[in-house]
Design a protein around this motif. Structure first.
Motif, PDB file in Angstrom:
ATOM      1  N   VAL A 125      57.701  25.433  -3.014  1.00 38.06           N
ATOM      2  CA  VAL A 125      58.125  26.380  -4.037  1.00 38.06           C
ATOM      3  C   VAL A 125      58.379  27.698  -3.324  1.00 38.06           C
ATOM      4  O   VAL A 125      57.566  28.132  -2.505  1.00 38.06           O
ATOM      5  CB  VAL A 125      57.040  26.574  -5.120  1.00 38.06           C
ATOM      6  N   ARG A 126      59.522  28.321  -3.633  1.00 40.65           N
ATOM      7  CA  ARG A 126      59.856  29.610  -3.028  1.00 40.65           C
ATOM      8  C   ARG A 126      60.110  30.625  -4.127  1.00 40.65           C
ATOM      9  O   ARG A 126      60.765  30.320  -5.125  1.00 40.65           O
ATOM     10  CB  ARG A 126      61.096  29.483  -2.142  1.00 40.65           C
ATOM     11  N   LEU A 127      59.598  31.824  -3.906  1.00 46.88           N
ATOM     12  CA  LEU A 127      59.763  32.920  -4.850  1.00 46.88           C
ATOM     13  C   LEU A 127      60.418  34.089  -4.132  1.00 46.88           C
ATOM     14  O   LEU A 127      59.974  34.496  -3.061  1.00 46.88           O
ATOM     15  CB  LEU A 127      58.392  33.341  -5.397  1.00 46.88           C
ATOM     16  N   THR A 128      61.507  34.608  -4.726  1.00 44.45           N
ATOM     17  CA  THR A 128      62.152  35.811  -4.223  1.00 44.45           C
ATOM     18  C   THR A 128      61.995  36.886  -5.292  1.00 44.45           C
ATOM     19  O   THR A 128      61.395  36.640  -6.332  1.00 44.45           O
ATOM     20  CB  THR A 128      63.657  35.587  -3.934  1.00 44.45           C
ATOM     21  N   VAL A 187      53.223  30.801   3.074  1.00 43.14           N
ATOM     22  CA  VAL A 187      53.702  31.762   4.063  1.00 43.14           C
ATOM     23  C   VAL A 187      54.506  32.825   3.329  1.00 43.14           C
ATOM     24  O   VAL A 187      55.101  32.562   2.285  1.00 43.14           O
ATOM     25  CB  VAL A 187      54.579  31.134   5.178  1.00 43.14           C
ATOM     26  N   SER A 188      54.491  34.009   3.907  1.00 37.58           N
ATOM     27  CA  SER A 188      55.343  35.098   3.431  1.00 37.58           C
ATOM     28  C   SER A 188      56.173  35.561   4.602  1.00 37.58           C
ATOM     29  O   SER A 188      55.704  35.557   5.749  1.00 37.58           O
ATOM     30  CB  SER A 188      54.505  36.254   2.896  1.00 37.58           C
ATOM     31  N   LYS A 189      57.398  35.968   4.306  1.00 34.84           N
ATOM     32  CA  LYS A 189      58.298  36.382   5.374  1.00 34.84           C
ATOM     33  C   LYS A 189      59.413  37.228   4.804  1.00 34.84           C
ATOM     34  O   LYS A 189      59.673  37.213   3.600  1.00 34.84           O
ATOM     35  CB  LYS A 189      58.864  35.156   6.089  1.00 34.84           C
ATOM     36  N   VAL A 190      60.060  37.952   5.695  1.00 30.25           N
ATOM     37  CA  VAL A 190      61.266  38.682   5.336  1.00 30.25           C
ATOM     38  C   VAL A 190      62.422  37.927   5.976  1.00 30.25           C
ATOM     39  O   VAL A 190      62.414  37.659   7.184  1.00 30.25           O
ATOM     40  CB  VAL A 190      61.226  40.144   5.829  1.00 30.25           C
ATOM     41  N   ARG A 191      63.401  37.547   5.144  1.00 33.26           N
ATOM     42  CA  ARG A 191      64.548  36.782   5.628  1.00 33.26           C
ATOM     43  C   ARG A 191      65.779  37.671   5.684  1.00 33.26           C
ATOM     44  O   ARG A 191      66.093  38.392   4.752  1.00 33.26           O
ATOM     45  CB  ARG A 191      64.825  35.589   4.731  1.00 33.26           C
ATOM     46  N   PRO A 198      69.765  44.591   5.142  1.00 36.42           N
ATOM     47  CA  PRO A 198      68.466  44.483   4.468  1.00 36.42           C
ATOM     48  C   PRO A 198      67.950  43.044   4.451  1.00 36.42           C
ATOM     49  O   PRO A 198      68.717  42.095   4.376  1.00 36.42           O
ATOM     50  CB  PRO A 198      68.754  44.974   3.053  1.00 36.42           C
ATOM     51  N   GLY A 199      66.654  42.904   4.520  1.00 32.31           N
ATOM     52  CA  GLY A 199      66.027  41.593   4.415  1.00 32.31           C
ATOM     53  C   GLY A 199      65.544  41.350   3.001  1.00 32.31           C
ATOM     54  O   GLY A 199      65.548  42.242   2.155  1.00 32.31           O
ATOM     55  N   LYS A 200      65.137  40.125   2.753  1.00 33.71           N
ATOM     56  CA  LYS A 200      64.653  39.726   1.433  1.00 33.71           C
ATOM     57  C   LYS A 200      63.249  39.134   1.602  1.00 33.71           C
ATOM     58  O   LYS A 200      63.047  38.223   2.410  1.00 33.71           O
ATOM     59  CB  LYS A 200      65.604  38.672   0.877  1.00 33.71           C
ATOM     60  N   LEU A 201      62.293  39.662   0.838  1.00 33.77           N
ATOM     61  CA  LEU A 201      60.926  39.161   0.905  1.00 33.77           C
ATOM     62  C   LEU A 201      60.841  37.803   0.216  1.00 33.77           C
ATOM     63  O   LEU A 201      61.297  37.641  -0.919  1.00 33.77           O
ATOM     64  CB  LEU A 201      59.968  40.149   0.238  1.00 33.77           C
ATOM     65  N   ASP A 209      64.603  35.151  -7.986  1.00 33.11           N
ATOM     66  CA  ASP A 209      64.718  33.722  -8.306  1.00 33.11           C
ATOM     67  C   ASP A 209      63.514  32.925  -7.838  1.00 33.11           C
ATOM     68  O   ASP A 209      62.697  33.400  -7.059  1.00 33.11           O
ATOM     69  CB  ASP A 209      65.960  33.119  -7.633  1.00 33.11           C
ATOM     70  N   GLY A 210      63.492  31.684  -8.292  1.00 33.35           N
ATOM     71  CA  GLY A 210      62.534  30.702  -7.812  1.00 33.35           C
ATOM     72  C   GLY A 210      63.277  29.443  -7.410  1.00 33.35           C
ATOM     73  O   GLY A 210      64.363  29.163  -7.924  1.00 33.35           O
ATOM     74  N   TYR A 211      62.698  28.676  -6.491  1.00 30.47           N
ATOM     75  CA  TYR A 211      63.325  27.448  -6.015  1.00 30.47           C
ATOM     76  C   TYR A 211      62.249  26.383  -5.827  1.00 30.47           C
ATOM     77  O   TYR A 211      61.137  26.676  -5.376  1.00 30.47           O
ATOM     78  CB  TYR A 211      64.018  27.660  -4.668  1.00 30.47           C
ATOM     79  N   LEU A 212      62.608  25.163  -6.149  1.00 29.75           N
ATOM     80  CA  LEU A 212      61.791  24.005  -5.860  1.00 29.75           C
ATOM     81  C   LEU A 212      62.584  23.166  -4.871  1.00 29.75           C
ATOM     82  O   LEU A 212      63.748  22.826  -5.136  1.00 29.75           O
ATOM     83  CB  LEU A 212      61.511  23.209  -7.137  1.00 29.75           C
TER      84      LEU A 212
END
Length: 158
Positions: free
Chosen positions: A42-45, A86-90, A23-26, A48-51
């Motif tokens: 800034v990243r949002l999953t 950007v949005s992506k599936v990782r 499975p990927g993660k958006l 979680d969030g990340y700076l």
């Protein structure tokens, strides 16, 4: 000092689609500062969030500092301070003892798939999966901060 040594590659879509990837993660990520010498991201999953603060790339190496932040704050930062996103599936895939992060981009970047591998040194050897194509580590067009500003589907030459 936080150091990231990362190499980037284009992915062959047909081979990637046949790979066992799980499975990927958006991910949604935006840039508060996007400068050739530094970025603040800034990243949002979904959890979680990340700076993240990154310095200028020298080869495959650059300074990187990443901090876990509350998900709600990441969303507020994205909504109120992000200049572009950007949005992506990782996907995280283990290949020959190394973790590859493969991003399938969405929206205006749809069709672009990039694989990244983090290394302990720029000289470290590794085996590439069959779905890896051309290396783009030093091609700044493929930096996520640049893709956010000039989406892949707007490129004249790919």
């Amino acid at each position: 000092m936080g150091i990231e040594i990362e190499r980037k590659f284009l992915v062959i879509k047909e081979k990637w689609n046949q790979a066992d990837k799980g499975p990927g993660k958006l991910l949604r990520q935006g840039y508060i500062l996007s400068d050739p010498e530094k970025t603040i991201r800034v990243r949002l999953t979904d959890t979680d969030g990340y700076l993240t603060i990154k310095g200028i790339s020298r080869g495959a190496t650059r300074q990187e500092y990443e901090y876990l932040i509350p998900q709600e704050e990441a969303e507020e930062l994205l909504n109120n301070f992000s200049a572009n996103e950007v949005s992506k599936v990782r996907y995280k895939v283990e290949v020959y003892g190394k973790t590859w992060e493969v991003d399938e981009f969405l929206g205006a970047n749809e069709g672009l798939i990039i694989a990244e591998i983090e290394l302990d040194s720029e000289l470290e050897s590794f085996v590439s999966p069959t779905w890896v194509e051309k290396e783009v580590t030093s091609d700044i067009r493929y930096y996520n901060s640049n893709i956010a500003q000039t989406p892949y589907n707007c490129w004249v030459e790919k």
